[in-house]
Motif scaffolding. Structure first.
Motif, short mmCIF file in Angstrom:
data_model
loop_
_atom_site.label_atom_id
_atom_site.label_comp_id
_atom_site.label_asym_id
_atom_site.label_seq_id
_atom_site.Cartn_x
_atom_site.Cartn_y
_atom_site.Cartn_z
N ALA A 1 -10.51 6.65 -11.26
CA ALA A 1 -11.37 6.36 -10.22
C ALA A 1 -11.57 8.18 -9.81
O ALA A 1 -11.18 8.76 -8.72
CB ALA A 1 -11.37 5.58 -8.82
N ARG B 1 -13.62 7.00 -4.42
CA ARG B 1 -13.55 5.75 -4.56
C ARG B 1 -14.39 6.19 -2.76
O ARG B 1 -13.23 6.82 -1.75
CB ARG B 1 -12.34 5.59 -4.24
N SER C 1 -16.18 2.28 -5.56
CA SER C 1 -15.40 3.85 -7.18
C SER C 1 -16.41 3.71 -7.62
O SER C 1 -17.32 2.87 -8.53
CB SER C 1 -14.17 3.00 -7.28
N LYS D 1 -15.92 5.26 -11.58
CA LYS D 1 -14.42 5.39 -12.26
C LYS D 1 -14.99 6.20 -13.40
O LYS D 1 -16.57 6.45 -13.90
CB LYS D 1 -14.23 4.49 -13.38
#
Length: 591
Positions: A346, A349, A371, A373
């Motif tokens: 992530a 976040r 999040s 990613k």
């Protein structure tokens, strides 16, 4: 009690800011003052020598004394003139250095401001403070050193010399001097209030002029020329009215001061004649006293003329100090001392994030938890005013969260320096902005060391092949704001600038809105291969732009009302369905 102390506090703050910028040049300041004092002292010696020459007279062995006195007068005159010239040069040099430091301090401080801080002062006011206010302070320093600081020396030395000739004449000069000084202080106090308003009216003039210059097309399109003309004339009239009031005050002061000089000379001649007849004075002393009076009152009158500017300069210094002493909404943290975790899955976040603007009564964003990613595209969609662009500003730390935390690679961004934070992020703003210079200069905003090959590659990914058709290609000139390019071209160049930088997170804030569907599709396809090792956050209005995103977040009134891919949201999120229907006109089949 607070209101009673506030003027004193403001004066102390002004004095601190003056000393702050004079302190680095204390030796230059000291030498300048010394030169000015010697210049004044030399000027006061000339009437004394003249009086001695008159009293000596011509005849007998007096000719040798007259020649010697004349030579002394010539030397003193040359030294005084040289001192005046050197003093002017040194005071100008001092003011230019202080002005440079003030402008640098204002500019450096403005770089720490958030959008809210800029709104508090206003763009027009910031320009006025940096350009006009500093210029007024520079003029005030030169005039103050040359015309105000010598006044105490002239008055003290002149009165002492007058007392050495005759006590009555000394008291006469004291009376005239005190009267004019008290009058000047009274007028200056009244003028300070007027000059405070004057600078605010100047701010307003700058704001209206700026609006008219930048919005000229809208004004013409709606035939609002007459309305804007009235608005502009009103700001000019307000400024002129205050300026006239100030000028009237100082015109009256100057008239009274000149009248005092003439009356003082008449009194010296009348009383002096009686004192000469009584044997207390000689004929040459009348000449010396007259010149002392003229010099003292002349310097006071010149100081009064400078005092037209001094109250305004003090107001300008206070306005400058308001900016320099302002605590920014976003304060930088110390450099991160913990362990680096560059390869966290992530990249960004949001942990139960809420945000409220400083002047708002309720949260703009509430309870955001998601999040972005690495290797995935996250898209944010929602109606106008739902808070999409605010999310990007929180990531870049243009604002700080009200509650919760935003983590970059597992670290709270509030515990990182802003420079460190932004080295990990590449950003394409909602409003494409280009700087004056060349296309290459603009692309290197993302990466200062970018090679021509890297820049050409970024342009190709951003579908900016039109640059290759320009005669000078990367060296083609860009007007301020990119006004010599179309909206779509500016957006593509802004995207190319972001791609020139290698980052962990790429933010595209509604950066495809000016592109046609074919260019949009080609750009997204090329973009997927280019940034596959990083996280991508796309803020968009068009569903077609984000349909292939691995994660789509749907916002409504600052809250997440849906999260998933396109197919999932078409089944589960009514807000997303409504947006899709409005854009696809019901062509999308959903359950």
């Amino acid at each position: 009690m607070g209101s009673d102390l506030s003027p004193l506090i403001r004066r102390n703050r002004v004095m601190k800011i003056i000393l702050q910028y004079i302190r680095p040049y204390k030796w230059l300041c000291f030498f300048t003052l010394l030169v000015m004092v010697l210049d004044v002292a030399g000027g006061l010696l000339i009437p004394t020598i003249t009086a001695d020459m008159i009293n000596i007279g011509v005849g007998g062995g007096n000719m040798r004394n007259l020649i010697r006195s004349g030579l002394i007068m010539l030397v003193v005159t040359i030294l005084a003139s040289s001192g005046a010239l050197l003093g002017s040069y040194l005071s100008s040099r001092l003011s230019s250095k202080i002005g440079r430091d003030m402008r640098n301090a204002l500019y450096d401080k403005s770089l720490t401001f958030s959008a809210y801080d800029f709104e508090r002062f206003g763009t027009g006011s910031m320009i006025t403070r940096t350009m006009n206010d500093v210029n007024v302070v520079q003029q005030g320093i030169v005039w103050f050193i040359q015309m105000v600081l010598p006044v105490p020396v002239v008055c003290i030395l002149g009165i002492i010399m007058a007392f050495s000739i005759d006590v009555q004449m000394g008291f006469l000069l004291i009376g005239a001097t005190v009267f004019v000084i008290l009058l000047a202080v009274l007028v200056t106090r009244k003028a300070s209030v007027i000059f405070d308003k004057l600078q605010k009216f100047l701010d307003r003039m700058n704001e209206v002029l700026r609006e008219n210059a930048t919005g000229v097309r809208v004004i013409r399109a709606f035939n609002k020329e007459k309305y804007e003309e009235k608005r502009m004339r009103k700001s000019f009239e307000d400024y002129a009215e205050s300026a006239i009031k100030a000028n009237r005050l100082f015109a009256g002061l100057e008239s009274v001061a000149l009248l005092t000089i003439n009356l003082c000379i008449v009194a010296i001649l009348w009383l002096g004649g009686n004192r000469i007849g009584a044997g207390y004075m000689e004929i040459g002393d009348i000449t010396a006293l007259t010149q002392y009076a003229v010099l003292i009152l002349f310097y006071i009158v010149m100081a009064q003329m400078v005092l037209i500017l001094v109250p305004r300069a003090m107001i300008c210094i206070r306005r400058i100090s308001d900016v320099i002493n302002h605590t920014p909404e976003i304060e930088d943290a110390a450099a991160w001392a913990g362990e680096e975790k560059e390869q966290e899955e992530a990249v960004i976040r949001f942990q139960q994030v809420s945000f409220r603007f400083a002047d708002a009564g309720e949260n703009t964003l509430g309870d955001l938890d998601f999040s972005c990613k690495r290797g995935q595209t996250t898209a944010i969609v929602g109606s106008t005013g739902s808070g999409k662009s605010t999310i990007a500003k929180l990531i870049l730390r243009f604002h700080d969260v009200t509650s919760g935390a935003v983590l970059l690679n597992g670290k709270d961004i509030r515990k990182m320096t802003q420079k460190e934070l932004r080295t990990h992020i590449s950003y394409v703003p909602q409003k494409a902005w280009l700087f004056s210079g060349t296309i290459a200069d603009n692309l290197r905003h993302g990466n200062e060391t970018a090679t021509e090959q890297q820049m050409n590659h970024a342009l190709a990914v951003a579908q900016s092949e039109f640059v290759l058709d320009l005669p000078e290609r990367l060296n083609s000139q860009v007007s301020q704001g990119g006004t010599n390019f179309s909206g779509g071209q500016k957006q593509r160049l802004s995207i190319a600038r972001a791609l020139t930088k290698k980052a962990d997170l790429y933010i595209f804030d509604d950066s495809f809105s000016a592109l046609d569907f074919k260019t949009d599709a080609a750009l997204r396809k090329a973009l997927a291969d280019e940034v596959k090792g990083a996280a991508v956050l796309i803020i968009a209005q068009r569903i077609s732009t984000i349909m292939n995103a691995e994660q789509i977040i749907v916002l409504e009134e600052g809250r997440i009302v849906g999260m998933g891919n396109h197919d999932t949201l078409m089944k589960t999120c009514s807000v997303y369905q409504d947006i899709a229907k409005s854009q696809m006109k019901g062509a999308v089949n959903h359950e």
